[in-house]
Design an enzyme around this catalytic site. Sequence first.
Site, PDB file in Angstrom:
ATOM      1  N   PRO A   1       1.164   7.785  -0.329  1.00 36.93           N
ATOM      2  CG  PRO A   1       1.587   9.902   0.586  1.00 36.93           C
ATOM      3  CD  PRO A   1       1.159   8.527   0.962  1.00 36.93           C
TER       4      PRO A   1
ATOM      5  CB  CYS B   1      -1.689   5.663  11.138  1.00 36.97           C
ATOM      6  SG  CYS B   1      -3.060   5.572   9.967  1.00 36.97           S
TER       7      CYS B   1
ATOM      8  CB  SER C   1      -0.902  -0.003   1.238  1.00 37.47           C
ATOM      9  OG  SER C   1      -1.728  -1.142   1.245  1.00 37.47           O
TER      10      SER C   1
ATOM     11  CG  ASP D   1      -2.448   2.576  -2.983  1.00 40.00           C
ATOM     12  OD1 ASP D   1      -1.850   2.681  -1.896  1.00 40.00           O
ATOM     13  OD2 ASP D   1      -3.659   2.878  -3.131  1.00 40.00           O
TER      14      ASP D   1
END
Length: 568
Positions: free
Chosen positions: A309, A431, A306, A330
């Site tokens: 950016p 996260c 993944s 991604d």
Amino acid sequence: MGRKLDTTKVKRGPGRKARKQKGAETELAKTLADAVKKRKRRKPTVMARRYGGESHLLLQYGMLFRLLNFVVVFFPKLLPIERAAKKQKKRQAVLAGHDEDGEEEDGSENEKMDVEEEEDTVQANFDEIERFKLPGLAERKKEGLLPLDLQIIHQRIKDNVDVLSHFSEKREEGRERVEYLSLLKSDLCTYYSYNDFLMGKLMELFVHSELIDFLEASEVQRPVTIRTNTLKTRRRDLAQALINRGVNLDPLGKWSKVGLVIFDSSVPIGATPEYLAGHYMLQGASSLLPVMALSPQEGESVLDMSSAPGGKTTYVAQLMRNTGVIVANDASAERLKSVVGNIHRLGVTNTIICNYDGRQFPKVMGGFDRVLLDAPCSGTGVISKDPAVKTSKDESDILRSAHLQKELILAAIDSVNADSKTGGYLVYCTCSIMVEENEWVLDYALKKRNVKLVPTGLDFGKEGFTRFKERRFHPSLRLSRRFYPHSHNMDGFFVAKLKKFSNTIPTAPADSIAAETKQNPQAANHNKAEHKREHLTGKKRPAGKCKSLKEDGPKMKKLTQMDGEAGQ
């Protein structure tokens, strides 16, 4: 040069202040004289006879007035906090057996007793005033009707946490701990604008004092950090160039050799010539940790499952010095545009970009030396960046994320080559600080694949949970690392490193099937029948359509006939 003395200047009389003082004394003297005249004539006192009668007594009153004025101006009344400090200092001196000048005091025992009695009285009064009491139902209803006073709620939160920390000593008689916790949860939701579900999860995760620190830290933006691109420059040269442009910065920490933290800047950090030339990447401090744990080597093949950016992908390329092969995948084609832009700007030349669902990636390509999986999550560690998380997440969101992460981690493990001479590693990170998305997922992966947890190589961060509420996880989960905003001044993050030791996918062992047969013979027979059916027909029964043995009676008869025919 100083001013010359003007000898021609005539010396004037007393100033305005002196005249005013003298006038006040004269008025006082007149007032006292009138008062004395109105009084009956008495026999002069000893003081009057000694100092020359009433006229001298007036002079004494004037002197007394001046003395009182001097005392009021130069020795003002002490504030309560100053008196308390003075008493405390005196008490310490008494207990030490010396006065303030270091000399021994007489009668120190009496003074000790007086000070202790006074302190006990003050403390008892203070406790009586400051003791926290739970508001009643009527008060709570009244609060719902009146405008919110956040200052009162904040003070109540602090008092409530203090009571819960010393519950046996400070609780109100007849009140249970559940009542205090319920009030605390309600007040925290009101003050910090969280929904009831998420606040409950956080209260389970942290002790109350640490919870307040976490909530306060989540209200403040984390420091802006950048990562030096060593493919084009060195950190020292980059720092000097940015300082010359009016940027106030410092090294990120001893744990990073490429990070810089920006305190303030007179120019936009995302539009400097150095940024456009690809000398650095705007990247959170926590995003550097998974790549450091992955520790890619030159010439290896690496998968970033993944990648958008592109911060972690370009950091991996930087550590590999543009050697080997990186596959940046991604699931979102729109987000891959930023990956393409950052790869070109930073001068990365060893990366292939692709757009696949990560769960299907083993069917596309496999045999990687190392895999990095930054799994999509609920974002409970980055509330300072996205405050909408406070109210938008519920239990279904957490469980949905956890289910997706379990599928992704199995696919990532299947993409790793256990026979790699230099690698065979997977780094899993999120996260999020939720246990369901971190330890729970890893514990599931340990049961389903031939992998084990290994040290991350990060010498800071808190250990992962091996037990949480009623759940018990594998003991090796303490090797994973948790990072919190209030502890490490970075976004909430979770990092774990896995080593794959076999490419075979384990199946259910015979012992577990035997145990299942002993516990539930009917279910075990049903599972055996299903396996026979799959073996004979070559088709698997669709998930979610399995019925009980009683409901599936006619089909089971047919299956038994098929088994008999096959046996013949």
